[in-house]
Design an enzyme around this catalytic site. Structure first.
Site, PDB file in Angstrom:
ATOM      1  N   SER A  18       0.960  -1.148   0.134  1.00 36.33           N
ATOM      2  CA  SER A  18       0.088  -0.030  -0.024  1.00 36.33           C
ATOM      3  C   SER A  18       0.987   0.992  -0.103  1.00 36.33           C
ATOM      4  CB  SER A  18      -0.825   0.050   1.231  1.00 36.33           C
ATOM      5  OG  SER A  18      -1.678   1.180   1.502  1.00 36.33           O
ATOM      6  N   ASP A  58     -13.822  -0.926   3.351  1.00 35.96           N
ATOM      7  CA  ASP A  58     -12.904  -1.417   4.212  1.00 35.96           C
ATOM      8  C   ASP A  58     -13.739  -0.733   5.574  1.00 35.96           C
ATOM      9  OD1 ASP A  58     -10.918  -1.007   6.248  1.00 35.96           O
ATOM     10  OD2 ASP A  58      -9.548   0.046   4.994  1.00 35.96           O
ATOM     11  N   GLY A  83      -4.496  -3.926   6.358  1.00 33.05           N
ATOM     12  CA  GLY A  83      -3.133  -3.952   7.029  1.00 33.05           C
ATOM     13  C   GLY A  83      -3.532  -2.543   7.804  1.00 33.05           C
ATOM     14  N   GLU A 128     -11.156   1.026  -3.367  1.00 30.43           N
ATOM     15  CA  GLU A 128     -11.428   0.896  -2.048  1.00 30.43           C
ATOM     16  C   GLU A 128     -11.906   1.962  -1.293  1.00 30.43           C
ATOM     17  OE1 GLU A 128      -8.153  -0.808   0.029  1.00 30.43           O
ATOM     18  OE2 GLU A 128      -8.918  -0.627   1.989  1.00 30.43           O
ATOM     19  N   LYS A 141     -10.247  -6.806   8.095  1.00 29.14           N
ATOM     20  CA  LYS A 141      -9.149  -6.424   8.927  1.00 29.14           C
ATOM     21  C   LYS A 141      -9.622  -7.024  10.324  1.00 29.14           C
ATOM     22  CE  LYS A 141      -7.345  -2.072   6.953  1.00 29.14           C
ATOM     23  NZ  LYS A 141      -7.502  -0.584   7.021  1.00 29.14           N
ATOM     24  N   LYS A 172      -1.200  -0.989  -4.267  1.00 30.44           N
ATOM     25  CA  LYS A 172      -2.408  -0.202  -3.953  1.00 30.44           C
ATOM     26  C   LYS A 172      -1.938   1.233  -3.963  1.00 30.44           C
ATOM     27  CE  LYS A 172      -4.714   0.248   0.480  1.00 30.44           C
ATOM     28  NZ  LYS A 172      -5.546  -0.612   1.489  1.00 30.44           N
ATOM     29  N   LYS A 215      -2.881   5.372  -2.524  1.00 26.23           N
ATOM     30  CA  LYS A 215      -3.827   5.943  -1.821  1.00 26.23           C
ATOM     31  C   LYS A 215      -4.518   7.344  -2.695  1.00 26.23           C
ATOM     32  CE  LYS A 215      -3.599   4.071   2.215  1.00 26.23           C
ATOM     33  NZ  LYS A 215      -5.066   3.390   2.679  1.00 26.23           N
ATOM     34  N   ASP A 237      -7.271   3.367  -3.127  1.00 34.17           N
ATOM     35  CA  ASP A 237      -7.892   3.587  -1.679  1.00 34.17           C
ATOM     36  C   ASP A 237      -8.132   4.946  -1.419  1.00 34.17           C
ATOM     37  OD1 ASP A 237      -9.095   3.263   0.777  1.00 34.17           O
ATOM     38  OD2 ASP A 237      -7.144   2.258   1.659  1.00 34.17           O
TER      39      ASP A 237
HETATM   40  O1  OSB Z   1      -6.878   1.929   4.777  1.00 34.72           O
HETATM   41  O2  OSB Z   1      -6.030   0.197   4.258  1.00 34.72           O
HETATM   42  C1  OSB Z   1      -6.005   1.325   4.924  1.00 34.72           C
HETATM   43  C2  OSB Z   1      -2.788   1.843   7.090  1.00 34.72           C
HETATM   44  C3  OSB Z   1      -3.441   2.433   8.167  1.00 34.72           C
HETATM   45  C4  OSB Z   1      -4.925   2.655   8.086  1.00 34.72           C
HETATM   46  C5  OSB Z   1      -5.645   2.013   7.206  1.00 34.72           C
HETATM   47  C6  OSB Z   1      -5.283   1.637   6.067  1.00 34.72           C
HETATM   48  C7  OSB Z   1      -3.706   1.497   5.837  1.00 34.72           C
HETATM   49  C8  OSB Z   1      -2.956   1.010   4.764  1.00 34.72           C
HETATM   50  C9  OSB Z   1      -1.680   0.361   4.873  1.00 34.72           C
HETATM   51  O3  OSB Z   1      -3.412   1.214   3.659  1.00 34.72           O
HETATM   52  C10 OSB Z   1      -1.759  -1.231   4.889  1.00 34.72           C
HETATM   53  C11 OSB Z   1      -0.563  -1.575   5.501  1.00 34.72           C
HETATM   54  O4  OSB Z   1       0.349  -1.863   4.558  1.00 34.72           O
HETATM   55  O5  OSB Z   1      -0.417  -2.166   6.487  1.00 34.72           O
HETATM   56 MG    MG Z   2      -8.334   1.007   3.064  1.00 31.19          MG
END
Ligand code: OSB
Ligand code: MG
Length: 369
Positions: free
Chosen positions: A135, A238, A290, A213, A262, A161, A163, A188
């Site tokens: 991510s 999510d 994650g 996402e 999660k 992924k 952001k 995302d």
């Molecule tokens: O939205 O998936 C998410 C990290 C912290 C809080 C929310 C998210 C995320 C990530 C990172 O996208 C995922 C990772 O590499 O742990």
């Molecule tokens: Mg997310």
């Protein structure tokens, strides 16, 4: 078994590089580590709440309060026959899934050690390696983003992924797609759009994305269903899915076609497995999200992702994507085929580096006091 003692640790873990999402940028990750004791056995769990209520209303501060004042006192000294028992003891306690999940994880670790079984085995996992992606946070420019994505591809990650947020969406995704036409790519938004502002995401539909996402607000299943009807790319939820009920309703409403599971967000691993089972029975793909976990939460995510319904790569990157030093002796590394090995030792299969734990601890508390 009887839990005699629980230790809470508030940790601040410096990240190798800053992580920026639509709700802000962080340079270090706060979380809570829970240590539960029964006789000679110790179990560890991670509560994934962060310092700021950006992803969730829960923070390290609220989780500390709820655990110390309510959840832990509800289970101390009680006979516990399975990790999911904590949900029986805390039914009156509204919300706070991240706090509950942290304690539940520690109980899974403890029961696994007691029974000599790995978490993957206890949950019904079937794989020894799980496919993972990375991510990538918001970068200074689309050019910089392409560079960073290129570095992760070089390291062997086969699913990316990125952001997005309003003003940094179509252009960023186009730049990555143009530079890497064939990669598995997804975006995302972390709830940054409304149904109206999401209209600008329509061009994403032509980029062959695996999924989009959480574009809209967490409490907005209905508008997600209206948006999904406008998009051919699957919407993945999510933040909106905090329980199996939410998952069922989202699927009935066609608010999404994929779910990011999660364990923290849904209140623990037992609920995560239930949501997995529901989705699998309806042929809805799931993947393990994650929260920048330490080695403790990462081990749990790998075990969960070893269940058969996790058919998309998880946001479970290698330890060196996040932390120079971790609180576990075990570090997770990426295999050449973009997988990570599922831990096989009893419970989470990790051991705590007490010196590292001390380095990153801001505050700790022993219960009962
Ligand atoms: O939205 O998936 C998410 C990290 C912290 C809080 C929310 C998210 C995320 C990530 C990172 O996208 C995922 C990772 O590499 O742990
Ligand atoms: Mg997310």
């Amino acid at each position: 078994m009887i839990i005699e003692r629980v230790d809470l640790y508030h940790l601040r873990m410096p990240l190798i590089s800053a992580f920026e999402t639509s709700f802000g940028r962080i340079h270090s990750r706060h979380c809570l580590l829970l240590e539960v004791r029964s006789g000679d056995l110790l179990g560890y769990g991670e509560c994934a709440a962060d310092r700021l209520p950006g992803y969730s209303y829960e923070t390290t501060g609220t989780a500390w309060h709820i655990l110390a004042e309510f959840i832990v006192p509800m289970i101390l000294g009680k006979e516990i026959s399975s990790p999911a028992d904590i949900h029986r003891f805390t039914v009156q306690l509204r919300g706070h899934p991240l706090a509950k999940a942290g304690l539940e994880m520690a109980l899974w670790d403890l029961f696994g050690k007691l029974e000599g079984r790995s978490l993957s085995e206890m949950l019904g996992g079937q794989r020894r390696q799980v496919e993972v992606g990375v991510s990538v946070g918001l970068q200074a420019s689309p050019q910089r983003l392409v560079e960073v994505v290129g570095e992760y591809l070089q390291q062997g990650y086969q699913r990316i992924k990125i952001k997005i947020k309003p003003g940094r969406d179509v252009q960023d995704a186009l730049a990555v797609r143009y530079a890497f036409p064939d990669i598995r790519l997804q975006v995302d938004a972390n709830s940054a759009y409304t149904l109206e502002s999401a209209a600008r995401l329509k061009p994403l539909d032509d980029l062959g994305l695996l999924l989009i996402e959480q574009p809209l607000a967490e409490d907005d299943l209905w508008d997600h269903s209206r948006l999904q009807a406008e998009l051919s790319t699957p919407v993945c939820l999510d933040e909106s899915i905090l329980s199996i009920r939410h998952a069922r309703q989202a699927l009935e409403m066609r608010a999404c076609r994929v779910i990011n599971i999660k364990p923290g967000r849904v209140g623990g691993l037992s609920q995560a497995v239930e949501i997995h089972d529901l989705c699998t029975s309806q042929a809805v793909p799931v993947w393990c999200g994650g929260m920048l976990e330490t080695g403790v939460g990462r081990a749990a995510n790998l075990a969960l992702a070893s269940l058969p319904g996790f058919s998309l790569p998880g946001d479970i990157s290698a330890s060196d994507r996040y932390y120079k030093e971790d609180i576990t002796y075990q570090r997770f590394s990426l295999n050449p085929d973009s997988t990570i090995n599922v831990p096989t030792g009893p419970g989470l299969g990790v051991s705590i580096d007490l010196l590292a734990l001390k380095t990153y601890t801001l505050n700790s508390l022993t219960l009962p006091t």
